[in-house]
Enzyme design. Structure first.
Site, mmCIF file in Angstrom:
data_model
loop_
_atom_site.group_PDB
_atom_site.id
_atom_site.type_symbol
_atom_site.label_atom_id
_atom_site.label_comp_id
_atom_site.label_asym_id
_atom_site.label_seq_id
_atom_site.Cartn_x
_atom_site.Cartn_y
_atom_site.Cartn_z
ATOM 1 N N HIS A 364 23.111 52.908 -19.723
ATOM 2 C CA HIS A 364 24.629 52.843 -20.525
ATOM 3 C C HIS A 364 24.911 54.570 -20.392
ATOM 4 O O HIS A 364 26.021 54.906 -20.153
ATOM 5 C CB HIS A 364 24.481 52.955 -21.355
ATOM 6 C CG HIS A 364 25.003 51.018 -21.072
ATOM 7 N ND1 HIS A 364 23.564 50.105 -20.973
ATOM 8 C CD2 HIS A 364 26.057 50.540 -20.638
ATOM 9 C CE1 HIS A 364 24.554 49.067 -20.842
ATOM 10 N NE2 HIS A 364 25.386 49.342 -20.542
ATOM 11 N N GLU A 605 27.551 38.095 -14.662
ATOM 12 C CA GLU A 605 26.396 39.209 -14.854
ATOM 13 C C GLU A 605 25.336 38.256 -14.825
ATOM 14 O O GLU A 605 24.108 38.792 -14.602
ATOM 15 C CB GLU A 605 26.798 39.865 -16.065
ATOM 16 C CG GLU A 605 27.147 39.676 -17.215
ATOM 17 C CD GLU A 605 27.205 41.015 -18.127
ATOM 18 O OE1 GLU A 605 27.323 41.955 -17.552
ATOM 19 O OE2 GLU A 605 27.504 40.687 -19.354
ATOM 20 N N ASP A 629 24.569 44.162 -14.190
ATOM 21 C CA ASP A 629 23.518 42.995 -15.170
ATOM 22 C C ASP A 629 23.103 42.132 -13.720
ATOM 23 O O ASP A 629 22.275 41.749 -13.617
ATOM 24 C CB ASP A 629 23.588 42.409 -16.243
ATOM 25 C CG ASP A 629 24.041 43.682 -16.963
ATOM 26 O OD1 ASP A 629 22.888 44.306 -17.408
ATOM 27 O OD2 ASP A 629 24.546 44.243 -17.930
ATOM 28 N N CYS A 676 33.876 44.826 -12.002
ATOM 29 C CA CYS A 676 34.305 45.771 -13.374
ATOM 30 C C CYS A 676 32.781 46.660 -13.625
ATOM 31 O O CYS A 676 32.482 47.493 -13.871
ATOM 32 C CB CYS A 676 34.839 46.022 -15.111
ATOM 33 S SG CYS A 676 33.812 44.221 -15.642
HETATM 34 C C1 PEP Z 1 27.662 45.513 -15.837
HETATM 35 O O1 PEP Z 1 26.664 44.610 -16.024
HETATM 36 O O2 PEP Z 1 28.309 45.222 -14.034
HETATM 37 C C2 PEP Z 1 29.114 46.202 -16.598
HETATM 38 C C3 PEP Z 1 29.876 46.189 -16.360
HETATM 39 O O3 PEP Z 1 28.475 45.663 -17.715
HETATM 40 P P1 PEP Z 1 27.437 46.909 -18.387
HETATM 41 O O4 PEP Z 1 27.156 48.171 -17.528
HETATM 42 O O5 PEP Z 1 28.068 46.926 -19.590
HETATM 43 O O6 PEP Z 1 26.516 46.067 -19.014
HETATM 44 MG MG MG Z 2 26.986 43.980 -18.569
#
Ligand code: PEP
Ligand code: MG
Length: 756
Positions: A364, A605, A629, A676
């Site tokens: 992250h 995800e 994910d 996304c």
């Molecule tokens: C993902 O898992 O692709 C996502 C957009 O969420 P994050 O990266 O915040 O886990």
């Molecule tokens: Mg995610």
């Protein structure tokens, strides 16, 4: 043997530089194995040779002076094959290369094992015997085990030398480079600032001071504060203790005396070290020394020293906390494990680059860095980061490389790259107001991912058509407690207002995994398979309902809100979450607010959600694929783990198949499907995602114009042809190459370097 092994590794660990580490190795291994010779040859890439770096048994004068070409000798054979060579008569072997300076003709038997670190052969560890005999299986296993354990220490010592400007054999070296993983693209040139969690002696970076008297003074004040704490403690509990226990307090006080630990620390400060670094050096040396002692009583004293010095550190850091740090104009932020909040402490205009020793491109912190557009290298595991404070550095976020003490030529080359990149970005600005439409008239919607208000401004500047993912946990991560309903409503309103009437998709709080709130820590054995996302908020409806109320309140009169649920694995979670949102809506309507039920969506995800796409689509208004994910869970590759980072690829055929299945399932139910995850912002991936039929691609603002350039350059029909070809392929690397070629054919390969 196990004890011997542990002792040797521990002793090598205490060595302060490469040469002393190697000297300890050769002398201890020779004793432990009762051989006549033990030597270490290390690869020096500056001269492309294996250099005899240390030896016990060969002529001392030859150490540091004798070297072998890469393929030369038995050493070259071991290194090339990465396998042990065990011979009873070395001289009879065709690869034997006689080195007259060493006097090795006296020794017949030879056992050499490679020293391998992260798949790279660093050198060879050799033992030799006078008599003609094979080393037995136990001896061979011992040497292999030892070499595997020592490789990390040797690599670290080599890296420290490289930072100081020398190769293993002492050649002057410019441009010491360290590889990691690309976290965010771009190049940054600046000065290192090492950040570290407080109160840990092991993590204090080396730093010089130009105000020695001030450092001495703050150390003495910290010492005095600890002394008075200990005295006070001694007095308050003294009556309940036996005399020998009471004596412990005196021992503690004596350790702090001017002729004990205190003096050593002050000596180092006088030599120019800052107080925390001097204290940490002295403490860590003593702790190591005590931990190695055979006597269990003395061994336990290591804990006393740690405790005592940590107390002093606490007071030193208290002084530091009172005086906020000045950051250099081009700060390169470095940390072992950077947390999003550490990024926020540096004024945005000064934060030029980021280096994290742990983590990977999908952590992250990396995602946040990409959103902020800051060149980042993750997983630079071999970087002796605690030595980088104040050093001149280059962060190459394209290749995931860090350079320390760069030469003028290298700096000039990178300045050129920065200039080219600026030109490319300026060139793309003409696309801001043009639609994302293919030459054969297929329209794709390009939305953005946000977390901070600054992202919103940047996104609008880049022509974003909506927010596909607002990571609401970002403001939570930057807060010192759960933000109140009012505070949340203000933050959400800003995003909704800035984008209205365009849609804003707010994800409900997604913590757990690698995102833990300092005021709500979640500690688990296996956090990515544990209490994460919707699982946490459904177990804490009081947190969920406050957030839902804040989102709905913020949307009053704008009606451009969509709510999205993360980490969904079954329908029941969606039913329960929807009920909570409906309850929040009723409450607000009863309070007289004019709010309406927003569209509800889920993130796909987890593999379970892929298989449930159609069922989920029947009960929600839209779905959005979280490819970050989804990739980690489909491939069983922790998105944060540097060791397996090369296995993590969203171009894996299994991931592509899952994506197509989600699009088809959602469309069969007449629902909108977006993506996304980070993949959506990859220019090559955009070709595939468009051809698969995704309605919306949601990405970081900094990649939006690149993706738009690709869409405007390639027809939907040729994208479909590329997709058909790619779907026949069986590995991620070939797929990546096919996409690079497609970008080239479409004339947009200039975007390639900037694909992260
Ligand atoms: C993902 O898992 O692709 C996502 C957009 O969420 P994050 O990266 O915040 O886990
Ligand atoms: Mg995610």
């Amino acid at each position: 043997m196990l004890d011997r092994l542990r002792e040797i590794v521990q002793e090598v660990n205490t060595a302060t530089d490469l040469q002393s580490a190697l000297d300890v190795i050769v002398s201890r291994v020779r004793d432990a194995m009762h051989t006549q010779v033990c030597s270490v040859y290390l690869l020096d890439t500056d001269i492309n040779c294996h250099v005899l770096m240390a030896s016990e048994g060969l002529r001392k004068e030859s150490v540091g002076h004798v070297s072998l070409q890469l393929d030369e000798g038995l050493v070259g054979l071991v290194a090339r094959n990465g396998e042990p060579v065990n011979l009873q008569d070395a001289q009879a072997h065709p690869n034997y290369h006689y080195l007259s300076e060493t006097g090795e003709e006296a020794f017949s038997s030879f056992l050499g094992v490679p020293i391998i670190h992260h798949r790279k052969v660093l050198g060879v560890l050799v033992v030799q015997h006078r008599e003609k005999r094979y080393f037995d299986a136990g001896e061979e296993a011992f040497l292999i085990t030892l070499s595997a354990q020592l490789s990390g220490v040797i690599a670290a010592a080599e890296a420290t030398g490289a930072i100081q400007g020398t190769s293993p054999s002492g050649q002057r070296r410019a441009d010491a480079s360290f590889s990691g993983i690309s976290g965010a693209s771009g190049v940054a040139i600046g000065q290192g600032v090492v950040v570290f969690p407080h109160a840990d002696l092991k993590l204090i970076p080396a730093r010089t001071t130009d105000d020695i008297p001030a450092e001495l003074k703050s150390f003495q004040m910290a010492l005095e504060a600890v002394r008075s704490d200990i005295r006070a403690l001694g007095e308050s509990v003294g009556q309940q203790l036996r005399p020998e226990e009471r004596e412990l307090f005196d021992v503690y006080l004596r350790m702090l005396d001017d002729d004990a630990l205190g003096r050593e620390v002050m000596d180092l400060i006088r030599q120019g070290s800052w107080a925390q670094g001097a204290l940490a050096d002295v403490a860590n040396d003593h702790v190591k020394a005590f931990e190695q002692m055979k006597d269990p009583y003395l061994r336990e004293r290591a804990a006393d020293i740690k405790d005592l010095c940590s107390r002093v550190l606490f007071y030193l850091q208290e002084t530091e906390r009172a005086t906020p740090r000045e950051y250099p104009v081009h700060t390169i932020l470095i940390g072992e494990e950077l947390a999003p909040s550490m990024l926020m402490e540096v004024p945005r205009e000064k934060l030029a680059g980021i280096i994290s020793v742990m983590g990977s491109g999908n952590s992250h912190v990396a995602i946040l860095a990409r959103t902020m557009g800051i060149p980042t290298v993750m997983g630079a595991v071999d970087l002796p980061y605690h030595k980088l404070d104040g050093r001149s550095l280059i962060v190459d976020g394209y290749n995931g490389t860090v350079y320390s003490n760069p030469s003028d030529q290298l700096l000039a080359r990178y300045r050129e790259i920065i200039k080219e990149e600026e030109q490319l970005v300026r060139g793309l600005e003409v696309l801001i107001d043009l639609p994302a439409v293919t030459p054969d008239d297929h329209r794709v919607r390009l939305w953005v991912n946000t977390g901070l208000m600054t992202d919103v401004v940047r996104s609008l500047d880049h022509g974003a058509e909506g927010i596909g993912l607002f990571r609401t946990e970002v403001p939570f991560l930057l807060s010192e407690r759960f933000p109140s309903e009012d505070e949340q409503a203000d933050i959400y309103r800003e995003q909704l207002e800035a984008f209205a009437p365009k849609k804003v998709t707010m994800r409900t709080l997604d913590v757990g995994g690698d995102k833990s709130l300092p005021y709500f820590p979640i500690e688990e054995e296996n956090p990515f398979l544990g209490w994460r996302g919707i699982r946490v908020t459904l177990d804490h409806p009081e947190i969920f309902i406050v957030q839902a109320r804040a989102m709905l309140r913020a949307s009053e009169g704008l009606d451009n809100l969509q709510i999205m649920l993360p980490m969904v694995s079954n329908l029941d979670e969606v039913h329960r979450a929807t009920q909570i949102i409906k309850r929040a809506l009723r409450e607000l309507q009863d309070e007289g607010l004019n709010v309406v039920m927003p569209p509800i969506g889920v993130m796909i995800e987890l593999p379970a959600a892929v298989y449930l796409t159609r069922a989920l689509c029947k009960i929600v208004d839209f779905v959005s694929v979280g490819s970050n994910d989804l990739t980690q869970y489909l491939l069983a590759v922790d998105r944060n783990n540097t060791r397996v980072a090369d296995l993590y690829s969203s171009f894996h055929p299994a991931v592509l198949n899952a994506l197509q299945q989600v699009v088809d399932g959602a469309h069969a139910e007449g629902k909108t499907v977006s993506i996304c995850g980070e993949m959506a912002g990859d220019p090559g991936a955009a070709i595939l995602l468009m051809a698969m039929g995704f309605d919306i691609l949601s990405m970081n603002a900094s990649t939006l114009l690149r993706v738009k350039a690709v869409i405007r350059a390639i027809t939907l029909s040729s994208a479909k042809t590329v997709l058909d070809e790619v779907m026949q392929m069986t590995d991620a690397a070939s797929i990546r190459r096919a996409l690079d070629l497609a970008l080239y054919n479409a004339g947009v390969d200039r975007l390639l370097r900037s694909s992260r």
